[in-house]
Structures are given as C-alpha cells and as structure tokens.
Design a protein around this motif. Sequence first.
Motif, short mmCIF file in Angstrom:
data_model
loop_
_atom_site.label_atom_id
_atom_site.label_comp_id
_atom_site.label_asym_id
_atom_site.label_seq_id
_atom_site.Cartn_x
_atom_site.Cartn_y
_atom_site.Cartn_z
N VAL A 45 0.88 -1.16 0.00
CA VAL A 45 0.00 0.00 0.00
C VAL A 45 0.92 1.21 0.00
O VAL A 45 1.74 1.38 0.89
CB VAL A 45 -0.92 0.02 1.24
CG1 VAL A 45 -1.83 1.22 1.19
CG2 VAL A 45 -1.72 -1.26 1.34
N VAL A 58 -3.15 0.64 -3.81
CA VAL A 58 -2.66 -0.70 -3.49
C VAL A 58 -1.99 -1.26 -4.75
O VAL A 58 -2.52 -1.13 -5.85
CB VAL A 58 -3.81 -1.63 -3.04
CG1 VAL A 58 -3.31 -3.03 -2.76
CG2 VAL A 58 -4.51 -1.04 -1.82
N GLN A 80 -3.35 4.57 4.50
CA GLN A 80 -2.36 3.56 4.16
C GLN A 80 -2.30 2.49 5.25
O GLN A 80 -2.33 1.29 4.95
CB GLN A 80 -0.99 4.22 3.98
CG GLN A 80 0.11 3.25 3.65
CD GLN A 80 1.47 3.94 3.58
OE1 GLN A 80 1.70 4.94 4.26
NE2 GLN A 80 2.34 3.42 2.74
N ARG A 83 -5.58 0.39 5.25
CA ARG A 83 -5.61 -0.56 4.14
C ARG A 83 -4.68 -1.74 4.40
O ARG A 83 -4.99 -2.87 4.09
CB ARG A 83 -5.20 0.13 2.82
CG ARG A 83 -6.13 1.19 2.30
CD ARG A 83 -7.47 0.66 1.86
NE ARG A 83 -7.40 -0.30 0.80
CZ ARG A 83 -8.00 -0.20 -0.37
NH1 ARG A 83 -8.72 0.86 -0.65
NH2 ARG A 83 -7.91 -1.17 -1.25
N ARG A 84 -3.51 -1.47 4.97
CA ARG A 84 -2.58 -2.56 5.29
C ARG A 84 -3.22 -3.54 6.26
O ARG A 84 -3.10 -4.76 6.10
CB ARG A 84 -1.30 -2.00 5.91
CG ARG A 84 -0.37 -1.40 4.92
CD ARG A 84 0.89 -0.92 5.62
NE ARG A 84 1.78 -0.28 4.67
CZ ARG A 84 2.72 0.56 4.99
NH1 ARG A 84 2.93 0.89 6.26
NH2 ARG A 84 3.50 1.09 4.06
#
Length: 98
Positions: A45, A58, A80, A83-84
């Motif tokens: 990401v 991504v 970020q 999302r990770r």
Amino acid sequence: MSTVQRELSVTSGLRTVAPAQHYSKVVKFTSEVANEAANHAPTSVEIFSDSGHWYCRVRRGDEKTRPMGPYTKQQAERIQEARRLLIAKRGTARIIFE
C-alpha cells in the motif's frame, strides 16, 4: 370468449421456470483459485504526492488500484495503515485492480 379470458386460458397452460442456481461448481472453483492467488502475490500500500495532493493506492505485482484521494499527507498515512490492516486480515481478493 373475451380477450381477458383467452389470455388467462393461454397463460394458465404455461409452467413456471425453476429459479436459477446461485453458483455453479465452476464459478465456485474459479473464485477459490482467484482468492488463493490473490493472497499469495506480494502486495503493498503506497502513498504518493502529485502537485501537493496526496493519494493512496494498493499495488499487487504489476497491478495497481486507482489512486484514492486527494488527501493531506496525514490522512493518506492513516488510510495507508488502515488498508494494510484490512489486507492483512482479508487479503486482496475483493480489491479491484486496473
């Protein structure tokens, strides 16, 4: 016989069609293979700046998603990290790559 009575007699002879199958075995198999392949590819990401605006996307191998944003740098860093965490939890099977 009136028109309505004729239509009723014609349609009463029709059978109803069975509901469609939800998934076939081929679709289930293809979905399982896609999920496994998606979870084994290296994924990152990344955030980047373009003209002072920050974006997040991504990347999985050569594939990448559309940039999300624009954000401030701090917002992009938070997204970020979120999302990770989601990718670590669920994998990348539901992410749409271009």
